[in-house]
Design an enzyme around this catalytic site. Structure first.
Site, short mmCIF file in Angstrom:
data_model
loop_
_atom_site.label_atom_id
_atom_site.label_comp_id
_atom_site.label_asym_id
_atom_site.label_seq_id
_atom_site.Cartn_x
_atom_site.Cartn_y
_atom_site.Cartn_z
CB CYS A 1 27.13 -27.98 17.28
SG CYS A 1 26.45 -26.28 16.99
CG HIS B 1 23.01 -28.49 15.62
ND1 HIS B 1 23.69 -28.29 16.78
CD2 HIS B 1 22.94 -29.62 14.99
CE1 HIS B 1 24.14 -29.56 16.87
NE2 HIS B 1 23.77 -30.26 15.99
#
Length: 1145
Positions: free
Chosen positions: A50, A305
């Site tokens: 990510c 994330h």
């Protein structure tokens, strides 16, 4: 080679034999989904990429960077097709970036793949699953691009767009001499801790001066003495694109742990950098920068994330909001379904907005928060945000507290524009200058912002950026562009602008291919097969419908689109059946044991087949809706035909009873009365007994009372296969039930059992099917299996049967050979395993015994000879467990002695005594059982230490198939329950090797602490405790983990009541572990490893990996892991990030 095995068969009608030759639907990978309503493409997460996706999207939405990369043609970069040629210099990384940007611009797919790009980085599947820092990646990727573009016209691409300079100056207060030093930067790193926002951080860095005076004087080269001076820094050269990295991760030296700074940190949408620059004579527009990208990190300092907020400068996307997404007001109920519930600012604002005049007391605010959310402020937010009243005070830009702090209300102004007051007037004038952009006041009025979260792209409002000022989900990198950088009109809403011709052709061809594949996939997913049963080819017989001739003529297979309507299906059937006359009725039919039965007539020609719940493979009966072959047909589940077994005693012509029981099948409608059985059996009257369970037990037969004779079969609970016994009236002879009932049910319940051959002997057969009934015993099954597997030469008790467990492995043994299959609950079709070896008697264990001798181990009983093999008839098997530390450290050697049959009630000393008789030579003989140490064997390595000789074996809970290894001792030992046996080895200085292992007994009655173990080792080797270092060896990883007080302090949790223990992570210390000892008086190196460890690690790295083609499938399955809330996993060691680039100089 396989021809068209997996090709779709698109023929619409076939008249194959029903049930045979069915078409197999191809379940190949579906093409990627098209772009969503935003018309922008995301990037698929490979498992932990990510951070890479967020940075790539930022570079892609930097048009100047993208177009500069596109301007480099194949004549400079080479061709990807030539990358495997030995002499070709192909610059793979910029080529793959070009291709990825072209896909993001032009390819009609929801998300692009970065597999080819990460392959060009030289990353393995481990790298793609590991999280890294996006700020680190930004610097490494720019360095790799600079190296890749050496010798091309784009060699200065990074410097041209991102390079700036800072000048550090020291001014002497005496002679006014200026000493300066210039620094280059590609990104500015700014502090977050104790700073309210980006402007404050830049002010501290480039406006405020550091004064050298008193005890901290500066040595002036001109004055040649210590003088007072002032040090400052300024921005000398500004790049077109300014990257700002926020230092949100810090280290707490008191708690010795890392943490993430989650306090509020504001940053403007437009900033004026003039106050921070060395030269200020340029036009003000030269210093104005607009925010266009915010990379956001959600999580803590050990994982999380990334996603990115991006401004669509070229208006390539569709910036429209779905109607259901628009929220006129902040509503707490809607927030509970979103991640916004983690932001206390949003929650408190929602609660206060529900109050009259937006005013509420602080105490009531806390109570309403508890009532609305079900959790108090202290439990959810206090740990990271402090007390509620203090939190409200810190966010004065949004909340207004009364003078006494008892009530709070909302301010009307925008939190983005509200700034904390500065103490100096210079700072106040700076803020007004930074927030005002002369001549450009409305340039950002129609900004199009999107939230790009891996594959998902959603439009957002500019005000949504405020939510990323603070909290666990907050801004981590900021990207600004000069406001003077205007885009040409032809670039707006034109994704093909300046894309090279060869990439345009490639993307156009790929879009055509995707369109074809989606059409094929759509057809395959929406087409299903129907079985048409033609009414004129059927007749009604024995209570159900049956084909007149063959099944092939009566049933046609039709492939049809389930999105079409019932009227379309009817019209298609009319066209296929040219012979049809009159009305056509379509009904759902099903096969039952009696034949075919019609259940439901389909109505509503305007409805699609999906709406009327037609399933794939459905049976459709085509008829006139009234009769078949002149017989009126009853439909529905109420009159479903049931196939029942009718039993009655055979009678002579004069009606005298004979003894034989006759069984005959009969079909009855489910709504018929039970009394109709007499008519079917041609018996005027009698007693009816029902056995719906199908059991052979006499007690399961139930007589039907006279008043229940008018009940239907369904009301009586009868179903297909149920049995009914009809006896003459006033009959008292019930002896027929246990005799004949047993025979009847034995034939119906079990048909066959499958037996697999797991014996080590060679056999022509691997598995056989054996016919059996419920009363077949295990002994008969075993003998039949041995015969049919052609193992007759070894017939006897050499093998036994076991059930197959849920893992398809050998499970529970079938001990009682006289037990029936019914008693063991074995059903038809079950699989049994034939395994070598005789089963022990009940209450006994069959234990393989191994001889264990650590090589070169000190403190053990020694013999003159060291035999490894023997020529005895039992055939020794030696197993050397790999993974021990080399050279001399305890390398495991196990020698198989034989098997022992021993009672579970026997003591451990009895097992040792019997095991001594297994030693085939005098070399392994020991004087007494007390000189043997017993271990369980786990993975060909000693596992659990069995301590007490007088304890019974069953109390050790060894399991069904235990293995024991015995280790010889020089003298008897008495280990207490708190004693831990460790193998200690002293490291040899300057040799990367260890002395022979020595047993050490450590008393843990005072706890499994680091200090206790270090003190015990120091006492054992007569060394000061501060002059030793110890480490545990992990043989499966060939690694040493130091055990020190510092490690324990770092890993200490905040719960003070729970004391650290070496039994837990990361050491998991237990009996038999190897402890390396280093004498710091003669060896001060930091390394515990050996040369053999290095060699074994290299072997592990050279192990073949799986095919790269399977990476994307594996990563797609794990792509949601990083974004979903998952339980915390143990942290592994942090690994450095690198990108491998070839040499192009």
């Amino acid at each position: 080679m396989f021809g068209d095995l997996f090709e779709e068969d698109y023929s619409s009608v076939s008249n194959n034999q029903y049930g045979k030759g069915k078409k197999l639907k191809n379940k190949a990978l579906e093409p990627p989904a098209p772009r969503e309503f935003t018309n922008l493409s995301g990037i698929r997460n490979q498992g932990g990429t990510c951070y890479l996706n967020s940075l790539l999207q930022t570079l892609h939405f930097t048009p100047e960077f993208r177009e500069a990369l596109f301007s480099l043609g194949p004549e400079e970069l080479g061709f990807l097709e030539d990358k495997d040629k030995p002499d070709a210099k192909v610059r793979i990384i910029p080529l793959q970036l070009q291709r990825l940007f072209a896909q993001l611009l032009l390819l009609d797919q929801e998300a692009a793949s970065t597999v080819e790009l990460t392959n060009s980085f030289g990353w393995t599947s481990d790298e793609e699953m590991r999280q890294h820092d996006v700020q680190e990646l930004n610097r490494i990727l720019f360095s790799a691009l600079e190296t890749s573009l050496v010798g091309t016209s784009g060699h200065d691409l990074i410097n041209r767009l991102y390079h700036g300079t800072i000048v550090n100056q020291v001014v002497c207060n005496e002679c006014k001499n200026i000493s300066e030093k210039q620094e280059d930067f590609l990104d500015l790193t700014v502090a977050v801790k104790n700073v309210s926002g980006l402007e404050d951080a830049l002010w501290n860095m480039y406006v405020e001066e550091e004064v050298f005076d008193y005890d901290n004087l500066y040595h002036c080269g001109t004055c040649d003495r210590l003088v007072k001076a002032a040090k400052s820094a300024k921005l000398r050269k500004l790049p077109p694109f300014l990257t700002v990295s926020l230092l949100r991760f810090n280290f707490d030296f008191v708690k010795c742990e890392r943490y993430k700074e989650t306090s509020s940190y504001t940053f403007p949408l437009r900033i004026n950098l003039k106050p921070f620059c060395e030269q200020s004579e340029l036009d003000d527009l030269e210093y104005i920068y607009d925010l266009f990208s915010v990379i956001i990190h959600k999580g803590g300092c050990y994982g999380g994330h990334y996603h990115v907020y991006i401004k669509d400068v070229d208006h390539l996307g569709n910036w429209q909001f779905k109607q259901e997404e628009r929220k006129p007001d902040v509503n707490l109920k809607t927030l509970q379904n979103e991640e916004e519930i983690d932001d206390p600012l949003v929650i408190l604002q929602a609660v206060i907005l529900q109050e009259e005049n937006n005013l509420i007391s602080v105490d009531q605010l806390g109570q309403k928060l508890l009532k609305k959310m079900g959790i108090s402020w202290n439990k959810k937010y206090r740990k990271y945000h402090g007390p509620l009243r203090k939190f409200l005070q810190l966010h004065s830009q949004m909340f207004l507290l009364s003078s006494d702090g008892s009530t709070v209300s909302l301010l009307k102004k925008d939190p983005v524009q509200s700034k904390s007051d500065f103490q100096s007037t210079d700072q106040q004038s700076f803020h007004s200058l930074a927030l005002e952009a002369p001549g450009l006041s409305d340039s950002t009025a129609c900004s199009h912002w999107f939230d790009i979260n891996d594959s998902k792209v959603q439009p957002i409002q500019e005000k949504d950026i405020e939510q990323q000022f603070q909290g666990k989900e907050s801004a981590y990198m900021l990207f600004y562009r000069k406001s003077q950088l205007q885009r040409p009109p032809e670039a707006l809403a034109n994704p093909r602008y300046r894309v090279p011709c060869h990439l345009l052709k490639e993307m156009d061809a790929a879009n055509i291919e995707l369109k074809v594949k989606r059409a094929e996939c759509d057809s395959a997913n929406n087409d299903f097969e129907l079985h048409l049963h033609l009414g004129p080819h059927y007749r009604f017989f024995n209570g159900a419908l049956h084909p007149v001739t063959s099944q092939a003529e009566s049933v046609w297979d039709l492939t049809f689109d389930k999105r079409k309507t019932l009227g379309d299906l009817r019209q298609s059937i009319f066209q296929l059946l040219e012979f049809w006359e009159g009305d056509m009725v379509l009904s759902v039919a099903k096969h039952v044991p009696a034949g075919l039965h019609i259940y439901q007539t389909l109505d509503g020609d305007e409805l699609s087949l999906c709406e009327i719940d037609i399933a794939d493979g459905e049976d459709i009966f085509v008829w006139n809706g009234m009769e078949v072959g002149g017989v009126q047909i009853e439909t529905g589940i109420d009159c479903e035909p049931l196939l029942l077994n009718i039993l009655h005693l055979e009678s002579s012509g004069e009606g005298k009873k004979r003894g034989r029981l006759i069984e005959s099948p009969h079909v009855f409608p489910a709504n018929a009365e039970v009394g109709t059985v007499f008519t079917a059996a041609a018996i005027p009257a009698g007693i009816i007994l029902v056995n719906s369970a199908g059991s052979a037990d006499e007690e399961s037969w139930t007589a039907v009372p006279e008043e229940d004779m008018k009940k239907t079969f369904r009301e009586q609970g009868l179903r297909n296969g149920s049995s009914i016994l009809v006896q003459p009236p006033n009959s008292e002879d019930r002896s027929v039930l246990p005799k004949e009932g047993k025979w009847m049910n034995g034939m119906n319940e079990i048909d066959w059992i499958q037996v697999k051959n797991l014996c080590q002997l060679e056999s022509e057969e691997k598995q056989v099917k054996i016919s059996a009934t419920v009363h077949t015993v295990v002994f008969d099954i075993r003998i039949k299996a041995i015969k049919e597997l052609k193992l007759m030469k070894e017939l006897g008790d050499a093998w036994h049967l076991r059930k197959m467990d849920w893992c398809y492995e050998a499970g529970e043994p079938l001990c009682g050979e006289d037990a029936t299959l019914q008693e063991l609950r074995i059903c038809s079709g079950d699989t049994l395993l034939l395994i070598e070896g005789k089963l022990p008697l009940p209450g006994f264990l069959k234990v393989p015994i191994w001889w264990y001798r650590p090589r070169g181990h000190s403190g053990h009983w020694e013999s003159q000879d060291q035999p490894c093999t023997s020529s005895q008839g039992n055939g020794w098997r030696a197993a050397s467990t790999q993974g021990a530390p080399g050279h001399v450290p305890a390398e495991v050697s196990l020698v198989y002695l034989g098997d022992l049959d021993i009672s579970e009630d026997a003591a451990l000393v009895d097992l040792k005594s019997q095991a001594r008789a297994l030693t085939p030579s005098s070399e392994l003989a020991v004087p007494a059982p007390a000189l043997l140490r017993a271990w369980t064997v786990e993975s060909r390595r000693p596992g659990r230490l069995l301590r007490t000789d007088r304890q019974r074996l069953k109390e050790y809970k060894l399991g069904r198939r235990p293995e024991i290894c015995l280790e010889p001792l020089q003298e008897e030992e008495q280990l207490g329950p708190q004693d831990v046996l460790l193998r200690t080895q002293m490291r040899i200085p300057e040799e990367r090797a260890y002395a022979p292992a020595v047993d050490l007994v450590w008393d843990t009655s005072r706890g499994w602490t680091t200090g206790s173990l270090r003190q015990r080792v120091a006492d054992f080797y007569s060394l000061p405790v501060e002059k030793i270092e110890i480490a545990k060896y992990f043989p499966e990883k060939f690694e040493w983990l130091p055990i020190s007080s510092w490690n324990q302090q770092i890993t200490k949790r905040k719960k003070k009541k729970k004391q650290d223990t070496l039994q837990g992570a990361p050491y998991y210390l237990k009996d038999g572990d190897t402890i390396g000892v280093k004498n710091l008086l003669v060896d001060d190196s930091d390394d515990f490893s050996t040369a053999r460890d290095d060699a074994e690690k290299e072997k592990q790295e050279l192990l073949p990996r799986g095919k790269r083609d399977s990476q994307e499938v594996l990563c797609a399955q794990n792509s949601d892991v990083s974004s979903a809330g998952t339980p915390a996993r143990p942290r592994g060691p942090e690994a450095s990030l690198s990108i491998h680039v070839g040499s192009f100089r």
